[in-house]
Write an enzyme that holds these catalytic residues in place. Structure first.
Site, PDB file in Angstrom:
ATOM      1  N   CYS A   2       0.866  -1.176   0.000  1.00  0.00           N
ATOM      2  CA  CYS A   2       0.000   0.000   0.000  1.00  0.00           C
ATOM      3  C   CYS A   2       0.897   1.219   0.000  1.00  0.00           C
ATOM      4  O   CYS A   2       1.655   1.442   0.944  1.00  0.00           O
ATOM      5  CB  CYS A   2      -0.920   0.008   1.220  1.00  0.00           C
ATOM      6  SG  CYS A   2      -1.999   1.467   1.275  1.00  0.00           S
ATOM      7  N   GLU A 104      -4.559   1.117  -5.462  1.00  0.00           N
ATOM      8  CA  GLU A 104      -3.692   0.069  -5.974  1.00  0.00           C
ATOM      9  C   GLU A 104      -3.756   0.102  -7.489  1.00  0.00           C
ATOM     10  O   GLU A 104      -4.700   0.647  -8.075  1.00  0.00           O
ATOM     11  CB  GLU A 104      -4.114  -1.314  -5.454  1.00  0.00           C
ATOM     12  CG  GLU A 104      -4.008  -1.501  -3.949  1.00  0.00           C
ATOM     13  CD  GLU A 104      -2.566  -1.536  -3.438  1.00  0.00           C
ATOM     14  OE1 GLU A 104      -1.634  -1.430  -4.260  1.00  0.00           O
ATOM     15  OE2 GLU A 104      -2.383  -1.664  -2.218  1.00  0.00           O
TER      16      GLU A 104
END
Length: 230
Positions: A2, A104
């Site tokens: 992340c 993402e």
């Protein structure tokens, strides 16, 4: 991994969600990136109240001889309890990192398409993180943090093979408590967040630039290969 997220909610929502008062002025952030100062909540000691602080994203181990060493922005839950870089912080220096979305990237042919992941109600949530304090030989102090990652749920798995740990509000107190050091108890608070509670959609390619920090980061776009969402 992340590496980008958003925190664009109001100060009042933050205070209510994390039972804090008198927070300093908060400017909305739509594309938070590594190495930047990031708002988080922690309890430095078992007798401390919750504190709102800003630490640099990228964890600098307390034992590092040089602050210029690599600073990992994430720690995997499957190895965090054993790795020297993380194991001490995992047991006694955990934090909550507020967010309302994370990003993402999905490979689509020759390009990577960013996707925004958030709660189905667009609400506030908190990542599980670790923080660390480094002290130099001349008294220099650097405080840093990183985010824990885990196996993806069914939604995130369509884009990426990891997802950030999201702590449930019922676990906030125990997560922040440095007196909770039993790995079994800590692992009981982490895991893949339920996919049914989340949504995802493609967003502007400019999210890939740290200079692009605007509300448009959270706006859906029409994109080839759009996810089939819950």
């Amino acid at each position: 991994m992340c590496g980008r997220f958003s925190l664009s909610v109001s100060l009042e929502l933050l205070e209510g969600a994390f039972e804090l008062t008198g927070l300093p002025e908060h400017s909305p952030r739509y594309n938070v990136a590594p190495a930047q100062p990031v708002a988080l909540i922690r309890r430095p000691t078992p007798t401390s109240e919750r504190q709102w602080d800003r630490l640099s994203w990228g964890l600098l181990p307390a034992w590092a001889k040089d602050p210029k060493v690599h600073r990992p922005i994430n720690a995997r839950t499957d190895t965090v309890a054993e790795k020297p870089t993380f194991r001490s912080a995992f047991r006694q220096r955990r934090c909550l990192v507020p967010a309302d979305a994370f990003f993402e990237w999905q490979t689509q042919g020759s390009k990577k398409q960013p996707f925004c992941f958030r709660m189905a109600d667009h609400g506030l949530f908190a990542f599980g993180g670790l923080w660390e304090r480094w002290e130099g030989p001349e008294g220099q102090v650097i405080e840093t943090f990183n985010l824990l990652t885990t196996e993806p749920n069914e939604l995130v798995a369509t884009v990426h093979d990891r997802m950030p740990v999201i702590i449930r509000p019922a676990d906030y107190d125990r997560w922040l408590d440095p007196a909770v050091r039993d790995p079994a108890a800590i692992f009981g608070m982490i895991g893949s967040y339920p996919a049914r509670a989340m949504i995802a959609y493609p967003v502007d390619q400019r999210v890939g630039s740290v200079q692009f920090d605007a509300p448009e980061c959270l706006v859906p776009i029409e994109a080839k290969g759009q996810l089939s969402l819950f």
